[in-house]
Design an enzyme around this catalytic site. Structure first.
Site, PDB file in Angstrom:
ATOM      1  N   ARG A  61       1.107   5.126  13.286  1.00 51.71           N
ATOM      2  CA  ARG A  61       0.851   5.852  12.048  1.00 51.71           C
ATOM      3  C   ARG A  61       1.381   7.256  12.265  1.00 51.71           C
ATOM      4  O   ARG A  61       0.857   7.990  13.097  1.00 51.71           O
ATOM      5  CB  ARG A  61      -0.660   5.877  11.771  1.00 51.71           C
ATOM      6  CG  ARG A  61      -1.019   6.506  10.421  1.00 51.71           C
ATOM      7  CD  ARG A  61      -2.523   6.654  10.247  1.00 51.71           C
ATOM      8  NE  ARG A  61      -3.247   5.399  10.138  1.00 51.71           N
ATOM      9  CZ  ARG A  61      -3.298   4.654   9.040  1.00 51.71           C
ATOM     10  NH1 ARG A  61      -2.658   5.040   7.957  1.00 51.71           N
ATOM     11  NH2 ARG A  61      -3.983   3.541   9.028  1.00 51.71           N
ATOM     12  N   LYS A 113       3.486   2.874  -4.238  1.00 51.52           N
ATOM     13  CA  LYS A 113       2.575   2.300  -3.236  1.00 51.52           C
ATOM     14  C   LYS A 113       1.823   1.145  -3.889  1.00 51.52           C
ATOM     15  O   LYS A 113       0.920   1.332  -4.695  1.00 51.52           O
ATOM     16  CB  LYS A 113       1.594   3.351  -2.699  1.00 51.52           C
ATOM     17  CG  LYS A 113       0.731   2.803  -1.574  1.00 51.52           C
ATOM     18  CD  LYS A 113      -0.097   3.886  -0.913  1.00 51.52           C
ATOM     19  CE  LYS A 113      -0.781   3.403   0.359  1.00 51.52           C
ATOM     20  NZ  LYS A 113      -1.631   2.250   0.209  1.00 51.52           N
ATOM     21  N   GLU A 169       4.876  -6.130   0.502  1.00 51.95           N
ATOM     22  CA  GLU A 169       3.520  -6.202  -0.032  1.00 51.95           C
ATOM     23  C   GLU A 169       3.452  -7.338  -1.052  1.00 51.95           C
ATOM     24  O   GLU A 169       4.236  -7.375  -1.999  1.00 51.95           O
ATOM     25  CB  GLU A 169       3.231  -4.859  -0.729  1.00 51.95           C
ATOM     26  CG  GLU A 169       1.790  -4.562  -0.947  1.00 51.95           C
ATOM     27  CD  GLU A 169       1.122  -3.945   0.279  1.00 51.95           C
ATOM     28  OE1 GLU A 169       1.777  -3.759   1.324  1.00 51.95           O
ATOM     29  OE2 GLU A 169      -0.081  -3.673   0.183  1.00 51.95           O
ATOM     30  N   ARG A 215      -1.144  -7.887   8.326  1.00 53.68           N
ATOM     31  CA  ARG A 215      -1.066  -6.649   9.102  1.00 53.68           C
ATOM     32  C   ARG A 215      -1.900  -6.757  10.380  1.00 53.68           C
ATOM     33  O   ARG A 215      -1.710  -6.023  11.311  1.00 53.68           O
ATOM     34  CB  ARG A 215      -1.471  -5.458   8.244  1.00 53.68           C
ATOM     35  CG  ARG A 215      -2.947  -5.222   8.208  1.00 53.68           C
ATOM     36  CD  ARG A 215      -3.293  -3.963   7.494  1.00 53.68           C
ATOM     37  NE  ARG A 215      -3.311  -4.181   6.076  1.00 53.68           N
ATOM     38  CZ  ARG A 215      -2.901  -3.301   5.190  1.00 53.68           C
ATOM     39  NH1 ARG A 215      -2.430  -2.156   5.586  1.00 53.68           N
ATOM     40  NH2 ARG A 215      -2.988  -3.564   3.930  1.00 53.68           N
TER      41      ARG A 215
HETATM   42  P1  AMP Z   1      -2.926   2.580   3.902  1.00 54.87           P
HETATM   43  O1  AMP Z   1      -3.380   1.163   4.171  1.00 54.87           O
HETATM   44  O2  AMP Z   1      -3.649   3.232   2.763  1.00 54.87           O
HETATM   45  O3  AMP Z   1      -2.841   3.405   5.154  1.00 54.87           O
HETATM   46  O4  AMP Z   1      -1.424   2.527   3.378  1.00 54.87           O
HETATM   47  C1  AMP Z   1      -0.415   1.878   4.061  1.00 54.87           C
HETATM   48  C2  AMP Z   1      -0.197   0.538   3.414  1.00 54.87           C
HETATM   49  O5  AMP Z   1       0.387   0.680   2.129  1.00 54.87           O
HETATM   50  C3  AMP Z   1       0.772  -0.318   4.143  1.00 54.87           C
HETATM   51  O6  AMP Z   1       0.155  -0.982   5.214  1.00 54.87           O
HETATM   52  C4  AMP Z   1       1.246  -1.278   3.075  1.00 54.87           C
HETATM   53  O7  AMP Z   1       0.429  -2.432   3.076  1.00 54.87           O
HETATM   54  C5  AMP Z   1       1.015  -0.549   1.776  1.00 54.87           C
HETATM   55  N1  AMP Z   1       2.215  -0.261   0.981  1.00 54.87           N
HETATM   56  C6  AMP Z   1       2.278  -0.376  -0.370  1.00 54.87           C
HETATM   57  N2  AMP Z   1       3.478  -0.029  -0.838  1.00 54.87           N
HETATM   58  C7  AMP Z   1       4.236   0.317   0.233  1.00 54.87           C
HETATM   59  C8  AMP Z   1       5.586   0.773   0.380  1.00 54.87           C
HETATM   60  N3  AMP Z   1       6.394   0.958  -0.644  1.00 54.87           N
HETATM   61  N4  AMP Z   1       6.000   1.034   1.650  1.00 54.87           N
HETATM   62  C9  AMP Z   1       5.179   0.861   2.717  1.00 54.87           C
HETATM   63  N5  AMP Z   1       3.910   0.425   2.620  1.00 54.87           N
HETATM   64  C10 AMP Z   1       3.423   0.158   1.397  1.00 54.87           C
END
Ligand code: AMP
Length: 598
Positions: free
Chosen positions: A435, A251, A317, A288
């Site tokens: 989500r 991530k 990303e 986003r």
């Molecule tokens: P969150 O913002 O904490 O809900 O996490 C989702 C976000 O993680 C996504 O919107 C992406 O910007 C980020 N992200 C980072 N690495 C990845 C990955 N390998 N696959 C999908 N999303 C990722």
């Protein structure tokens, strides 16, 4: 429709305090519109000329708008300024100008919406030598041709101050209401909007072809797809139980980018990469939030331009790295690449690489309905054998079905400085705008700390006391969002307090948060806020600033809005890449609360 009538609708919308009423007024407006003008009305009512992601800008500052008004109404610019000061709003200033009523009565021409729209488009499109003067003249002529109510609304648009208090989602509700008399068609409309985020285009299709029309909405290059989001689960075991066999990726903590490439021969659109000074085939980059970031990232444009594709949409990303060492930089550094000025220098000093993790469209065919496994296969082909094309890198991936292996990978990525891992189902479609458990994020190996940071909305701040009196801020109040079902409020998103944060910030962060908060200062508590009166801050701010907060745990709270509070909250970063619609929701907070209790 005559613009005057349209302005009357805008006035009704502005005056209604209830969202439900607002939706029904919008429905009435849409019902009266023709299929040819409804898209223009949608954009104008949202205070723009085109969808947000096209970033059509007027480049007319408030100061220039004073001149527009002065010229239109034949008054001194100082008078306009005075009227503006009194009302704090260009539109309101119209009513303050003494000569105005007389002047406008004689000159108003009863223009149509399409005519006003076209003239505004011409003003926005004008650029180059002498354009500022021409823009002022054309705007002044337009204002002179309008009645006072129309002028009031038109004047607010170039300075982005229309603010009728609704968003794309209320437009979808309004469309549903027009057809069905309630919001029941919103899910179908939203599905179309998720894959093709042109709100005016959706309105036009719906007006022309009803539900069948929007059902046919397809992914298109240059129109962003709303991004898929991840859910959370408490630990490795829970992930394996839920997803069974899945892909594990790191991530990455950077900026979400959706890259659209069109190198097909019939692509007429070309953009200039100002870093490399060459004319490029069409590449656009969306955030986003569906903002257009193309001009900020000439290095990504150049990288995407090298791909051997006709057309493609990639999801990934962007992470800044140190040019000498190649070491990835943290989010706080990457985010400084989001800027309007000094783009070129910054790009050299702090280059970006994009970790690509999905492919949504390729050579004329949409892939979003295909299972992830298949999209990934195509993505591997696009990025080539070693998964790298200068600046674009395929996300590393491993298929996993055992909690032990997931744990090892999580540890490995955490050690490399990443945020954690993303676990993805192999068999599902790309869920635009959703989500859900197709994607699950896992950030911690132990359950002693909170599994994730919380993206909070800053609601206000308290005056500084003691050591921090110099900053004028001693603590700030943050909240999470919930869908506001209250019919009596105008806003779609409510915000309820979850923490008062008064420690753990550096001096620089205190200054920064104060500076940002002061820009969003409002006189009274925004109606969509839920805050106990004992927590009322000294200064309220509009719900626009999202901050990432890390807490030790979520506890029950007798005072905070949803009965839950963050314990030992600390500020991690300002999430300029997220808007309020993407902040953590009450539902997510409740889920996290349950997760931590196992
Ligand atoms: P969150 O913002 O904490 O809900 O996490 C989702 C976000 O993680 C996504 O919107 C992406 O910007 C980020 N992200 C980072 N690495 C990845 C990955 N390998 N696959 C999908 N999303 C990722």
């Amino acid at each position: 429709m005559k613009f005057k009538r349209f302005a009357e609708y805008l006035e009704r919308i502005e005056q209604t305090p209830s969202r439900l009423k607002m939706t029904s007024v919008l429905a009435e407006l849409f019902g009266e519109a023709t299929a040819d003008e409804i898209d223009q009305m949608v954009y104008l009512a949202l205070g723009r000329l085109r969808p947000k992601y096209e970033s059509v800008e007027f480049n007319l500052a408030e100061k220039m708008m004073f001149r527009v008004m002065a010229e239109a109404y034949q008054v001194e610019p100082a008078k306009v300024k005075q009227a503006f000061k009194k009302t704090g709003d260009l539109g309101g200033a119209v009513e303050e100008l003494p000569h105005f009523a007389k002047a406008s009565r004689g000159t108003a021409k009863d223009l149509s919406v399409a005519e006003v729209y076209q003239r505004l488009m011409d003003v926005a499109a004008d650029e180059g030598v002498g354009s500022q003067e021409r823009k002022v003249n054309h705007m002044a002529n337009l204002i002179r041709d309008l009645d006072s109510l129309s002028a009031k609304y038109v004047l607010r648009i170039p300075v982005k101050k229309l603010r009728l208090g609704f968003s794309d989602m209320t437009v979808l509700d309004g469309l549903s209401w027009m057809e069905a008399g309630d919001k029941s068609l919103r899910p179908q409309l939203e599905r179309a909007f998720n894959v093709s985020a042109d709100i005016g285009g959706i309105a036009e299709r719906f007006k022309k072809g009803g539900l069948a029309g929007v059902a046919g909405v397809k992914v298109k290059v240059a129109v962003p797809i709303r991004t898929a989001q991840a859910e959370r689960l408490p630990n490795e075991k829970a992930v394996v139980e839920k997803l069974k066999v899945f892909a594990v990726e790191g991530k990455y903590d950077g900026l979400r980018v959706q890259i659209h490439v069109d190198k097909s021969p019939d692509s007429k659109r070309k953009i200039q990469s100002d870093l490399f000074g060459e004319s490029k085939k069409f590449v656009e980059i969306f955030s986003r939030n569906l903002d257009n970031m193309t001009h900020m990232f000439p290095d990504i444009v150049a990288a995407a331009d090298k791909l051997k594709v006709k057309t493609a949409i990639l999801d990934g990303e962007a992470v800044a790295f140190e040019p000498k060492t190649g070491k990835s930089l943290p989010f706080q550094e990457t985010v400084t690449r989001k800027r309007k000025h000094g783009v070129k220098n910054k790009a050299k000093e702090m280059p970006l690489k994009v970790i690509i993790y999905d492919l949504l469209y390729l050579n004329g065919t949409t892939l979003i309905e295909k299972p992830f496994k298949e999209r990934r296969k195509q993505l591997e082909k696009v990025l080539g054998r070693n998964g790298k094309t200068d600046g674009l890198e395929l996300a590393e991936q491993e298929i996993v079905s055992e909690p032990e292996r997931l744990n090892q990978l999580l540890k490995k990525y955490l050690k490399e400085g990443l945020e954690g891992v993303m676990c993805k189902k192999l068999t599902t479609a790309y869920q635009a705008g959703a989500r859900n458990f197709n994607w699950v994020k896992l950030k911690k190996t132990s359950q002693k700390e909170l599994a994730d940071t919380i993206d909070c909305v800053v609601m206000g701040y308290y005056a500084g006391r003691g050591k921090r009196s110099g900053f004028g801020i001693g603590a700030f109040l943050v909240g999470v969002t919930h869908k506001s079902e209250a019919r009596s409020t105008k806003s779609e998103i409510g915000v309820g307090s979850v923490a008062k944060i008064g420690t753990g910030l550096t001096d620089e962060q205190w200054r920064e948060i104060r500076r940002r908060a002061d820009k969003l200062k409002v006189k009274a508590k925004p109606e969509e806020y839920v805050v106990d009166k004992n927590l009322a801050p000294d200064v309220w701010v509009r719900p626009e600033m999202v901050v990432e907060i890390l807490a030790d745990e979520i506890t029950r709270s007798p005072i905070h809005a949803f009965g839950l509070a963050l314990r030992f909250p600390r500020l991690i970063s300002f999430r300029d890449d997220k808007d309020v619609g993407q902040a953590t929701t009450k539902r997510e907070l409740e889920r996290l609360f349950k997760l931590q209790r196992g």
